[in-house]
Design a protein around this motif. Structure first.
Motif, PDB file in Angstrom:
ATOM      1  N   THR A   1       0.848  -1.194   0.000  1.00 17.36           N
ATOM      2  CA  THR A   1       0.000   0.000   0.000  1.00 17.36           C
ATOM      3  C   THR A   1       0.883   1.243   0.000  1.00 17.36           C
ATOM      4  N   ASN A   2       0.312   2.335  -0.514  1.00 17.97           N
ATOM      5  CA  ASN A   2       1.027   3.606  -0.641  1.00 17.97           C
ATOM      6  C   ASN A   2       2.224   3.490  -1.586  1.00 17.97           C
ATOM      7  N   VAL A   3       1.992   2.847  -2.718  1.00 18.82           N
ATOM      8  CA  VAL A   3       2.975   2.845  -3.792  1.00 18.82           C
ATOM      9  C   VAL A   3       2.782   4.133  -4.584  1.00 18.82           C
ATOM     10  N   ARG A   4       3.805   4.910  -4.721  1.00 19.16           N
ATOM     11  CA  ARG A   4       3.675   6.220  -5.359  1.00 19.16           C
ATOM     12  C   ARG A   4       3.642   6.079  -6.879  1.00 19.16           C
ATOM     13  N   ASN A   5       2.696   6.785  -7.498  1.00 17.48           N
ATOM     14  CA  ASN A   5       2.568   6.759  -8.956  1.00 17.48           C
ATOM     15  C   ASN A   5       2.100   8.137  -9.431  1.00 17.48           C
ATOM     16  N   PHE A   6       2.919   9.159  -9.141  1.00 16.31           N
ATOM     17  CA  PHE A   6       2.571  10.533  -9.469  1.00 16.31           C
ATOM     18  C   PHE A   6       2.749  10.794 -10.968  1.00 16.31           C
ATOM     19  N   ASP A   7       1.978  11.747 -11.463  1.00 23.30           N
ATOM     20  CA  ASP A   7       2.191  12.309 -12.802  1.00 23.30           C
ATOM     21  C   ASP A   7       2.908  13.648 -12.624  1.00 23.30           C
ATOM     22  N   TRP A   8       4.178  13.671 -12.987  1.00 23.89           N
ATOM     23  CA  TRP A   8       4.982  14.872 -12.780  1.00 23.89           C
ATOM     24  C   TRP A   8       4.869  15.796 -14.001  1.00 23.89           C
ATOM     25  N   HIS A   9       4.473  17.051 -13.719  1.00 24.13           N
ATOM     26  CA  HIS A   9       4.356  18.054 -14.776  1.00 24.13           C
ATOM     27  C   HIS A   9       5.623  18.886 -14.882  1.00 24.13           C
ATOM     28  N   ASN A  10       6.253  19.147 -13.774  1.00 23.10           N
ATOM     29  CA  ASN A  10       7.566  19.802 -13.728  1.00 23.10           C
ATOM     30  C   ASN A  10       8.215  19.414 -12.409  1.00 23.10           C
ATOM     31  N   ALA A  11       9.327  20.051 -12.061  1.00 23.53           N
ATOM     32  CA  ALA A  11      10.084  19.644 -10.871  1.00 23.53           C
ATOM     33  C   ALA A  11       9.311  19.847  -9.581  1.00 23.53           C
ATOM     34  N   ASP A  12       8.327  20.733  -9.577  1.00 24.20           N
ATOM     35  CA  ASP A  12       7.625  21.069  -8.335  1.00 24.20           C
ATOM     36  C   ASP A  12       6.149  20.716  -8.337  1.00 24.20           C
ATOM     37  N   ALA A  13       5.597  20.385  -9.482  1.00 19.90           N
ATOM     38  CA  ALA A  13       4.154  20.155  -9.557  1.00 19.90           C
ATOM     39  C   ALA A  13       3.868  18.760 -10.108  1.00 19.90           C
ATOM     40  N   ALA A  14       2.925  18.071  -9.460  1.00 23.42           N
ATOM     41  CA  ALA A  14       2.573  16.718  -9.884  1.00 23.42           C
ATOM     42  C   ALA A  14       1.136  16.420  -9.469  1.00 23.42           C
ATOM     43  N   THR A  15       0.513  15.521 -10.232  1.00 21.19           N
ATOM     44  CA  THR A  15      -0.775  14.991  -9.834  1.00 21.19           C
ATOM     45  C   THR A  15      -0.527  13.799  -8.917  1.00 21.19           C
ATOM     46  N   GLU A  16      -0.998  13.913  -7.667  1.00 18.34           N
ATOM     47  CA  GLU A  16      -0.700  12.889  -6.666  1.00 18.34           C
ATOM     48  C   GLU A  16      -1.540  11.641  -6.889  1.00 18.34           C
ATOM     49  N   ARG A  17      -0.880  10.502  -6.693  1.00 16.51           N
ATOM     50  CA  ARG A  17      -1.591   9.229  -6.803  1.00 16.51           C
ATOM     51  C   ARG A  17      -0.860   8.181  -5.962  1.00 16.51           C
ATOM     52  N   TRP A  18      -1.526   7.696  -4.915  1.00 18.93           N
ATOM     53  CA  TRP A  18      -0.987   6.626  -4.081  1.00 18.93           C
ATOM     54  C   TRP A  18      -1.836   5.385  -4.316  1.00 18.93           C
ATOM     55  N   GLU A  19      -1.176   4.269  -4.623  1.00 23.05           N
ATOM     56  CA  GLU A  19      -1.899   3.082  -5.070  1.00 23.05           C
ATOM     57  C   GLU A  19      -1.543   1.850  -4.239  1.00 23.05           C
ATOM     58  N   THR A  20      -2.318   0.811  -4.456  1.00 25.70           N
ATOM     59  CA  THR A  20      -2.055  -0.506  -3.872  1.00 25.70           C
ATOM     60  C   THR A  20      -1.665  -1.448  -5.001  1.00 25.70           C
ATOM     61  N   ARG A  21      -0.594  -2.218  -4.760  1.00 24.39           N
ATOM     62  CA  ARG A  21      -0.106  -3.112  -5.808  1.00 24.39           C
ATOM     63  C   ARG A  21       0.315  -4.450  -5.197  1.00 24.39           C
ATOM     64  N   THR A  22      -0.076  -5.538  -5.847  1.00 23.59           N
ATOM     65  CA  THR A  22       0.293  -6.873  -5.392  1.00 23.59           C
ATOM     66  C   THR A  22       1.365  -7.440  -6.321  1.00 23.59           C
ATOM     67  N   ILE A  23       2.412  -7.970  -5.736  1.00 24.41           N
ATOM     68  CA  ILE A  23       3.504  -8.553  -6.516  1.00 24.41           C
ATOM     69  C   ILE A  23       3.750  -9.992  -6.033  1.00 24.41           C
ATOM     70  N   ASP A  24       4.381 -10.754  -6.916  1.00 29.05           N
ATOM     71  CA  ASP A  24       4.696 -12.157  -6.599  1.00 29.05           C
ATOM     72  C   ASP A  24       6.219 -12.298  -6.540  1.00 29.05           C
ATOM     73  N   MET A  25       6.754 -12.538  -5.349  1.00 27.09           N
ATOM     74  CA  MET A  25       8.205 -12.620  -5.200  1.00 27.09           C
ATOM     75  C   MET A  25       8.802 -13.822  -5.934  1.00 27.09           C
ATOM     76  N   SER A  26       8.005 -14.830  -6.190  1.00 26.45           N
ATOM     77  CA  SER A  26       8.530 -15.983  -6.925  1.00 26.45           C
ATOM     78  C   SER A  26       8.784 -15.646  -8.386  1.00 26.45           C
ATOM     79  N   LYS A  27       8.280 -14.492  -8.848  1.00 28.46           N
ATOM     80  CA  LYS A  27       8.470 -14.056 -10.228  1.00 28.46           C
ATOM     81  C   LYS A  27       9.598 -13.032 -10.368  1.00 28.46           C
ATOM     82  N   LEU A  28      10.324 -12.800  -9.308  1.00 25.80           N
ATOM     83  CA  LEU A  28      11.439 -11.856  -9.388  1.00 25.80           C
ATOM     84  C   LEU A  28      12.481 -12.361 -10.385  1.00 25.80           C
ATOM     85  N   SER A  29      12.941 -11.476 -11.281  1.00 19.15           N
ATOM     86  CA  SER A  29      13.871 -11.897 -12.329  1.00 19.15           C
ATOM     87  C   SER A  29      15.162 -11.104 -12.376  1.00 19.15           C
ATOM     88  N   GLY A  30      15.315 -10.116 -11.516  1.00 18.53           N
ATOM     89  CA  GLY A  30      16.567  -9.379 -11.531  1.00 18.53           C
ATOM     90  C   GLY A  30      16.485  -8.051 -10.801  1.00 18.53           C
TER      91      GLY A  30
END
Length: 473
Positions: free
Chosen positions: A215-244
């Motif tokens: 939870t709270n994975v950051r996925n902002f849309d950055w418009h410039n160095a100081d301004a962004a559209t904020e977006r905090w998301e939830t993401r599920t990953i599978d550690m058995s699929k790690l490849s590098g």
């Protein structure tokens, strides 16, 4: 008769040159005695002193005067210690209270006043002499004049007393200041900047421990160095699929200083990036010097590459390079991923300070990687010079020296040329692929992604071979 006396050579001039020098010496001594007698000093005492000095000068086996280099060295070290300790304390107060605080300026006036007074009473030489005598257990040879006036002794005693008092006062001030500094504790609740306002957390699937929901994975849309559209998301990953694992260095302050990020690749999903950063408050900016004085809390950010790498390469214009790490087994990659989860737990349970030297974005990663790689990563000064981290990885064999499987190995110049992200994503429209892997694919153009090693032996042999090739090239 008178004429005879006038023209005859006086008998006292009929002497050899040595006797003539003795006469001149006696004549000068008599002149000096007259002055000393005028000052109230006994001429007999002077003759005795001259006799003793003559005996000492003529004695071939007498001890030579004590060398003064140790005295000056100790004097210099004492002065340097006092100055550096004062600078440290003043900087600590400055970064905690700011330049507009009355406490800051009162402390500056107090410390500078005490040290200036110490200089005024010549405390450096006196203190150095005492410490020298204690350290060397030797006596200083002094040529004190006899019958020195009692007023001089009183002045010396007063100076010593003042020196002791001033040194003791400064020591008390510094100890109090250091004690105050050690009581400053990091906090979880402040007026944080949006990009570090949330803390990453996770849960494990009850039936499959490899499934991690972040939870709270950051996925902002950055418009410039100081301004962004904020977006905090939830993401599920599978550690058995790690490849590098990929290491990204972002250069923003010359070739020696870089921010280091780590991206984890998955077989059937887009990468996930982790970054240790300072947790800036609103209106606050990074300062490497302030990072020594408990000014910034440490933050761990989990983010999409289209956010955390894009903001550096495109929004801020930093020079960014991505290096795929070779000769790793999947269990090592998995262990490194778990170490980030542990770090998130620890920071959520108890905040900690960022430190420019010992706990920054680069050496924390090294500490974790060294544990999970069975100490295959040797200690090296480049761990603390973050801009040279890729060179270190190249020299220890963690970058494949021949990724194209040709006869020509890649030098570090080639690696920097191939892994430079900025030309690959120039003009990239970040908000066109919010949950896709387009940006991650584009920043890896021209780089052959290494596969995981099948065994521990293969990993070690491959790393050793790459290290030898890098040293020979």
């Amino acid at each position: 008769m008178l004429q005879t006396l006038l023209w005859s050579k006086p008998s006292f001039l009929k002497i050899n040159p040595m006797s003539l020098r003795a006469f001149v010496s006696r004549l000068l001594s008599s002149h000096s005695n007259s002055h000393r007698s005028d000052n109230g000093l006994d001429s007999h005492g002077l003759e005795a002193d001259n006799l003793n000095n003559g005996i000492k000068a003529s004695a071939p086996n007498s001890n030579p005067p004590k060398s003064k280099w140790r005295h000056y060295l100790l004097q210099f070290l004492i002065a340097l210690t006092l100055i550096l300790s004062a600078v440290w304390l003043l900087l600590a107060i400055w970064y905690q209270f700011g330049g507009h605080s009355v406490i800051t300026w009162l402390t500056i006036a107090l410390i500078v006043g005490v040290l200036a007074t110490l200089l005024g009473v010549n405390a450096w030489s006196k203190t150095a002499e005492k410490l020298m005598d204690r350290l060397t257990s030797e006596r200083r040879i002094s040529n004190k004049k006899s019958n020195v006036k009692k007023t001089n002794n009183k002045k010396t005693t007063t100076k010593k007393t003042a020196t002791r008092w001033l040194v003791g006062s400064y020591a008390a001030i510094w100890v109090i200041g250091f004690g105050w500094f050690m009581t400053i504790e990091p906090k979880q609740q402040r007026d944080w900047m949006p990009e570090v306002s949330e803390r990453v957390t996770y849960t494990r699937d009850a039936t499959n421990p490899d499934l991690i929901t972040l939870t709270n994975v950051r996925n902002f849309d950055w418009h410039n160095a100081d301004a962004a559209t904020e977006r905090w998301e939830t993401r599920t990953i599978d550690m058995s699929k790690l490849s590098g694992v990929d290491v990204t260095n972002s250069y923003w302050m010359g070739p020696l200083i870089a921010h280091t990020l780590v991206s984890f690749r998955f077989e059937d999903d887009r990468p996930l990036a982790f970054s240790f950063e300072i947790r800036k408050e609103n209106g606050e900016s990074f300062s490497a010097l302030a990072g020594f004085f408990r000014r910034f809390e440490l933050s761990l950010v989990a983010a999409e590459e289209r956010d955390i790498i894009y903001t550096r390469s495109n929004a801020r214009g930093e020079q960014v390079y991505l290096f795929p790490i070779s000769h790793l087994q999947q269990h090592e990659v998995k262990a490194l991923f778990k170490s980030y989860l542990i770090a998130a737990d620890e920071l959520n349970e108890e905040p900690t300070w960022y430190n420019t030297l010992i706990s920054n974005c680069t050496n924390i990663i090294f500490y974790m990687a060294r544990i999970v790689s069975d100490d295959r990563l040797p200690w090296d000064y480049r761990i603390w010079v973050s801009g040279w981290l890729p060179n270190y990885l190249h020299d220890v064999g963690m970058l494949d020296t021949n990724p194209e499987k040709t006869g020509q190995p890649w030098s570090m110049d080639t690696w920097y040329e191939r892994t430079h992200i900025n030309p690959k994503v120039k003009g990239f429209h970040n908000n066109n692929d919010i949950h896709g892997s387009e940006f991650s694919q584009q920043i890896r153009q021209g780089i052959l992604i290494p596969s995981l090693a099948d065994s521990r032996t293969d990993a070690k042999v491959g790393a050793k071979s790459a290290a030898q090739a890098s040293n020979e090239y």
